[in-house]
Design a protein around this motif. Structure first.
Motif, PDB file in Angstrom:
ATOM      1  N   LEU A   1      13.330  35.395   6.379  1.00  0.00           N
ATOM      2  CA  LEU A   1      14.617  34.832   5.960  1.00  0.00           C
ATOM      3  C   LEU A   1      14.817  33.497   6.663  1.00  0.00           C
ATOM      4  CD1 LEU A   1      17.487  34.972   4.696  1.00  0.00           C
ATOM      5  CD2 LEU A   1      18.176  36.301   6.693  1.00  0.00           C
ATOM      6  N   ILE A   2      15.032  32.454   5.882  1.00  0.00           N
ATOM      7  CA  ILE A   2      15.283  31.124   6.435  1.00  0.00           C
ATOM      8  C   ILE A   2      16.741  30.775   6.162  1.00  0.00           C
ATOM      9  CG2 ILE A   2      14.607  28.694   6.407  1.00  0.00           C
ATOM     10  CD1 ILE A   2      11.939  29.697   5.097  1.00  0.00           C
ATOM     11  N   ALA A   3      17.489  30.541   7.231  1.00  0.00           N
ATOM     12  CA  ALA A   3      18.927  30.263   7.097  1.00  0.00           C
ATOM     13  C   ALA A   3      19.318  29.078   7.968  1.00  0.00           C
ATOM     14  CB  ALA A   3      19.731  31.495   7.491  1.00  0.00           C
ATOM     15  N   THR A   4      20.367  28.374   7.544  1.00  0.00           N
ATOM     16  CA  THR A   4      20.896  27.267   8.345  1.00  0.00           C
ATOM     17  C   THR A   4      22.290  27.587   8.868  1.00  0.00           C
ATOM     18  OG1 THR A   4      21.599  26.236   6.268  1.00  0.00           O
ATOM     19  CG2 THR A   4      19.554  25.424   7.245  1.00  0.00           C
ATOM     20  N   ASP A   5      22.873  28.678   8.421  1.00  0.00           N
ATOM     21  CA  ASP A   5      24.218  29.074   8.848  1.00  0.00           C
ATOM     22  C   ASP A   5      24.186  29.491  10.324  1.00  0.00           C
ATOM     23  OD1 ASP A   5      26.792  30.006   9.125  1.00  0.00           O
ATOM     24  OD2 ASP A   5      26.497  31.791   7.900  1.00  0.00           O
ATOM     25  N   PRO A   6      24.983  28.818  11.185  1.00  0.00           N
ATOM     26  CA  PRO A   6      24.998  29.179  12.608  1.00  0.00           C
ATOM     27  C   PRO A   6      25.391  30.647  12.852  1.00  0.00           C
ATOM     28  CG  PRO A   6      26.247  27.158  12.232  1.00  0.00           C
ATOM     29  CD  PRO A   6      25.881  27.704  10.888  1.00  0.00           C
ATOM     30  N   ALA A   7      26.201  31.215  11.977  1.00  0.00           N
ATOM     31  CA  ALA A   7      26.639  32.604  12.145  1.00  0.00           C
ATOM     32  C   ALA A   7      25.502  33.590  11.888  1.00  0.00           C
ATOM     33  CB  ALA A   7      27.813  32.905  11.219  1.00  0.00           C
ATOM     34  N   SER A   8      24.417  33.145  11.278  1.00  0.00           N
ATOM     35  CA  SER A   8      23.310  34.057  10.970  1.00  0.00           C
ATOM     36  C   SER A   8      22.697  34.661  12.230  1.00  0.00           C
ATOM     37  CB  SER A   8      22.238  33.363  10.128  1.00  0.00           C
ATOM     38  OG  SER A   8      21.608  32.330  10.849  1.00  0.00           O
ATOM     39  N   VAL A   9      22.794  33.957  13.363  1.00  0.00           N
ATOM     40  CA  VAL A   9      22.222  34.497  14.608  1.00  0.00           C
ATOM     41  C   VAL A   9      22.966  35.746  15.068  1.00  0.00           C
ATOM     42  CG1 VAL A   9      21.273  32.312  15.406  1.00  0.00           C
ATOM     43  CG2 VAL A   9      23.560  32.975  16.119  1.00  0.00           C
ATOM     44  N   ILE A  10      24.200  35.904  14.620  1.00  0.00           N
ATOM     45  CA  ILE A  10      24.989  37.109  14.909  1.00  0.00           C
ATOM     46  C   ILE A  10      24.872  38.092  13.748  1.00  0.00           C
ATOM     47  CG2 ILE A  10      27.337  37.996  15.265  1.00  0.00           C
ATOM     48  CD1 ILE A  10      27.940  35.130  16.442  1.00  0.00           C
ATOM     49  N   ASP A  11      25.001  37.579  12.540  1.00  0.00           N
ATOM     50  CA  ASP A  11      25.044  38.427  11.340  1.00  0.00           C
ATOM     51  C   ASP A  11      23.747  39.177  11.066  1.00  0.00           C
ATOM     52  OD1 ASP A  11      27.591  37.444  10.978  1.00  0.00           O
ATOM     53  OD2 ASP A  11      27.032  36.037   9.392  1.00  0.00           O
ATOM     54  N   VAL A  12      22.608  38.502  11.178  1.00  0.00           N
ATOM     55  CA  VAL A  12      21.333  39.122  10.810  1.00  0.00           C
ATOM     56  C   VAL A  12      20.958  40.264  11.761  1.00  0.00           C
ATOM     57  CG1 VAL A  12      18.860  38.741  10.466  1.00  0.00           C
ATOM     58  CG2 VAL A  12      20.518  37.136   9.506  1.00  0.00           C
ATOM     59  N   PRO A  13      21.015  40.057  13.088  1.00  0.00           N
ATOM     60  CA  PRO A  13      20.713  41.191  13.979  1.00  0.00           C
ATOM     61  C   PRO A  13      21.676  42.365  13.773  1.00  0.00           C
ATOM     62  CG  PRO A  13      20.621  39.145  15.205  1.00  0.00           C
ATOM     63  CD  PRO A  13      21.173  38.816  13.840  1.00  0.00           C
ATOM     64  N   HIS A  14      22.948  42.067  13.540  1.00  0.00           N
ATOM     65  CA  HIS A  14      23.936  43.119  13.309  1.00  0.00           C
ATOM     66  C   HIS A  14      23.606  43.885  12.027  1.00  0.00           C
ATOM     67  CE1 HIS A  14      27.776  45.188  13.351  1.00  0.00           C
ATOM     68  NE2 HIS A  14      27.945  44.837  12.096  1.00  0.00           N
ATOM     69  N   PHE A  15      23.277  43.164  10.969  1.00  0.00           N
ATOM     70  CA  PHE A  15      22.896  43.775   9.697  1.00  0.00           C
ATOM     71  C   PHE A  15      21.686  44.694   9.879  1.00  0.00           C
ATOM     72  CE2 PHE A  15      19.726  43.262   6.271  1.00  0.00           C
ATOM     73  CZ  PHE A  15      20.324  44.061   5.302  1.00  0.00           C
ATOM     74  N   CYS A  16      20.657  44.202  10.568  1.00  0.00           N
ATOM     75  CA  CYS A  16      19.441  45.006  10.785  1.00  0.00           C
ATOM     76  C   CYS A  16      19.775  46.285  11.556  1.00  0.00           C
ATOM     77  CB  CYS A  16      18.398  44.199  11.546  1.00  0.00           C
ATOM     78  SG  CYS A  16      17.684  42.862  10.570  1.00  0.00           S
ATOM     79  N   ASN A  17      20.590  46.142  12.580  1.00  0.00           N
ATOM     80  CA  ASN A  17      20.983  47.289  13.394  1.00  0.00           C
ATOM     81  C   ASN A  17      21.749  48.318  12.564  1.00  0.00           C
ATOM     82  OD1 ASN A  17      21.157  48.645  15.916  1.00  0.00           O
ATOM     83  ND2 ASN A  17      23.281  47.950  16.098  1.00  0.00           N
ATOM     84  N   GLU A  18      22.672  47.840  11.743  1.00  0.00           N
ATOM     85  CA  GLU A  18      23.488  48.736  10.915  1.00  0.00           C
ATOM     86  C   GLU A  18      22.668  49.441   9.841  1.00  0.00           C
ATOM     87  OE1 GLU A  18      27.103  49.330  10.782  1.00  0.00           O
ATOM     88  OE2 GLU A  18      26.772  48.699  12.855  1.00  0.00           O
ATOM     89  N   GLN A  19      21.706  48.733   9.251  1.00  0.00           N
ATOM     90  CA  GLN A  19      20.941  49.265   8.123  1.00  0.00           C
ATOM     91  C   GLN A  19      19.641  49.959   8.533  1.00  0.00           C
ATOM     92  OE1 GLN A  19      22.150  49.211   4.894  1.00  0.00           O
ATOM     93  NE2 GLN A  19      23.979  48.453   5.925  1.00  0.00           N
ATOM     94  N   GLY A  20      19.256  49.816   9.800  1.00  0.00           N
ATOM     95  CA  GLY A  20      18.040  50.470  10.277  1.00  0.00           C
ATOM     96  C   GLY A  20      16.761  49.675  10.066  1.00  0.00           C
ATOM     97  N   HIS A  21      16.890  48.407   9.648  1.00  0.00           N
ATOM     98  CA  HIS A  21      15.711  47.555   9.501  1.00  0.00           C
ATOM     99  C   HIS A  21      15.331  47.017  10.879  1.00  0.00           C
ATOM    100  CE1 HIS A  21      16.302  47.863   5.238  1.00  0.00           C
ATOM    101  NE2 HIS A  21      17.435  47.182   5.264  1.00  0.00           N
TER     102      HIS A  21
END
Length: 74
Positions: A35-55
């Motif tokens: 996943l390639i992102a430029t949104d600064p919030a992605s550094v918080i959102d992506v790890p949280h998403f992975c943790n919540e979904q089990g990825h």
């Protein structure tokens, strides 16, 4: 193993995560998504998403204003 790529540059929260969720849903267990992102919030959102979904978040690197995440589907 195949690595799929999702370019979410220029998209703002929550779009990078929503697009990643949709893309991961179409992958087989164990396949990876770059996943390639430029949104600064992605550094918080992506790890949280992975943790919540089990990825598994395999890596995160920042290069030239872009965040590059590698996610293994559960």
């Amino acid at each position: 193993m195949t690595e799929h790529e999702l370019d979410a540059q220029g998209l703002l929260c929550p779009l990078p995560v929503l697009k990643a969720r949709k893309r991961l849903a179409g992958l087989k267990s164990g396949e990876t998504l770059k996943l390639i992102a430029t949104d600064p919030a992605s550094v918080i959102d992506v790890p949280h998403f992975c943790n919540e979904q089990g990825h598994e978040l395999l890596s995160h690197e920042k290069a030239e204003g872009r965040h590059i995440f590698r996610i293994r589907r559960k």
